[in-house]
Design a protein around this motif. Sequence first.
Motif, PDB file in Angstrom:
ATOM      1  N   PRO A  36       0.826  -1.213   0.000  1.00 20.61           N
ATOM      2  CA  PRO A  36       0.000   0.000   0.000  1.00 20.61           C
ATOM      3  C   PRO A  36       0.860   1.263   0.000  1.00 20.61           C
ATOM      4  N   ASP A  37       0.286   2.338  -0.490  1.00 24.86           N
ATOM      5  CA  ASP A  37       0.966   3.628  -0.509  1.00 24.86           C
ATOM      6  C   ASP A  37      -0.028   4.692  -0.043  1.00 24.86           C
ATOM      7  N   PRO A  38       0.051   5.097   1.229  1.00 27.84           N
ATOM      8  CA  PRO A  38      -0.926   6.063   1.745  1.00 27.84           C
ATOM      9  C   PRO A  38      -0.869   7.411   1.043  1.00 27.84           C
ATOM     10  N   GLU A  39       0.239   7.694   0.334  1.00 27.78           N
ATOM     11  CA  GLU A  39       0.366   8.962  -0.380  1.00 27.78           C
ATOM     12  C   GLU A  39      -0.101   8.871  -1.827  1.00 27.78           C
ATOM     13  N   ALA A  40      -0.682   7.744  -2.219  1.00 26.10           N
ATOM     14  CA  ALA A  40      -1.090   7.554  -3.614  1.00 26.10           C
ATOM     15  C   ALA A  40      -2.104   8.603  -4.042  1.00 26.10           C
ATOM     16  N   SER A  41      -2.046   8.950  -5.311  1.00 30.44           N
ATOM     17  CA  SER A  41      -2.887  10.032  -5.842  1.00 30.44           C
ATOM     18  C   SER A  41      -4.291   9.586  -6.209  1.00 30.44           C
ATOM     19  N   CYS A  42      -4.527   8.292  -6.322  1.00 31.77           N
ATOM     20  CA  CYS A  42      -5.783   7.726  -6.855  1.00 31.77           C
ATOM     21  C   CYS A  42      -5.958   8.059  -8.339  1.00 31.77           C
ATOM     22  N   GLY A  43      -4.893   8.531  -8.968  1.00 34.22           N
ATOM     23  CA  GLY A  43      -4.966   8.834 -10.383  1.00 34.22           C
ATOM     24  C   GLY A  43      -4.891   7.581 -11.234  1.00 34.22           C
ATOM     25  N   THR A  44      -5.290   7.707 -12.488  1.00 33.44           N
ATOM     26  CA  THR A  44      -5.253   6.598 -13.444  1.00 33.44           C
ATOM     27  C   THR A  44      -4.377   6.990 -14.620  1.00 33.44           C
ATOM     28  N   ILE A  45      -3.548   6.064 -15.044  1.00 33.20           N
ATOM     29  CA  ILE A  45      -2.736   6.244 -16.243  1.00 33.20           C
ATOM     30  C   ILE A  45      -2.986   5.066 -17.172  1.00 33.20           C
ATOM     31  N   ARG A  46      -3.105   5.369 -18.431  1.00 34.67           N
ATOM     32  CA  ARG A  46      -3.334   4.351 -19.458  1.00 34.67           C
ATOM     33  C   ARG A  46      -2.021   4.109 -20.202  1.00 34.67           C
ATOM     34  N   LEU A  47      -1.568   2.855 -20.214  1.00 37.58           N
ATOM     35  CA  LEU A  47      -0.383   2.476 -20.962  1.00 37.58           C
ATOM     36  C   LEU A  47      -0.830   1.828 -22.258  1.00 37.58           C
ATOM     37  N   GLU A  48      -0.349   2.325 -23.371  1.00 39.76           N
ATOM     38  CA  GLU A  48      -0.734   1.783 -24.671  1.00 39.76           C
ATOM     39  C   GLU A  48       0.493   1.283 -25.414  1.00 39.76           C
TER      40      GLU A  48
END
Length: 287
Positions: free
Chosen positions: A210-222
């Motif tokens: 776990p990473d309590p500092e995570a942004s909750c962002g999403t990145i798409r790798l193509e």
Amino acid sequence: MLRAERRREVTSSSRVRRIRCMPVTLPAGNIVGSEVRAYTRGMSRPSPHALSFNRYRELLDREYLALSALVQPTLDRPVPACPGWNGEDLVRHTAIVFLHKAETIRTGEKPSHGWPPLSVGSLPPGALLEHCHARLIEQFDAHEPTDPAQSWVPEDQTVGFWIRRLTHETVIHRFDLEDAAPGTTTSLDPALAVDGVDEVLFVMLARGKPDPEASCGTIRLEVGPHSWDVRLDPQRVVVERDVPADGQATLRADAEQMLLWLWGRAPQPVDAPPTAVELRARLARSL
């Protein structure tokens, strides 16, 4: 595995040293279809990128031969991906990984006490690599991919897990030694590189801490027609394959560049969104 920040015990020459790093005869029949699905059972959906086990074995054999040819030219050369290591350190590390997994398959559980065996310290690096690779292949030849073998993935406790995992391990370390040697590096097998992206995301990143500092962002790798959406939640990373694009921040690269970047072996692809830095840092802690 291949993390630069992780310490490992590796036997070298006449001593056991702590060093740091950033990770044939084919079985009868062509193992595909349902057996590949059995190998990837337990995932939210079987990996569409998994190769046949015969193909993994062919590539493992090819990559091992390429790696072994690089032993002597790189013994004293620094390995860029592994700060503080030279070629001998990396070769001994790779050999001990092979031997550890061979013993895991042979005994049914991973070695603990008295590991690594002190006797391997008397072997020069090339002979050690050959010895440990032979022990690994001996176990692969003695088992079906669906036979049980302990791994850190609870839902995939099979020999097939290690056939796939060690093929990718060998590819990355072959690249590392080529990168340390004068000259150019050899291109990765394209299908294996796509499978490698899928493996590092699902087997490594999605099972990280776990990473309590995570942004909750999403990145798409193509990668060509293939995509992986990675949501960086605090408790766990969630990875989905080939979902419809919906304005997600996207990082595009060919399969080799994407795989090497994920493993910290290549620069970040151009035009990377900010979440790419977060993804790579979180993955580095998982390797």
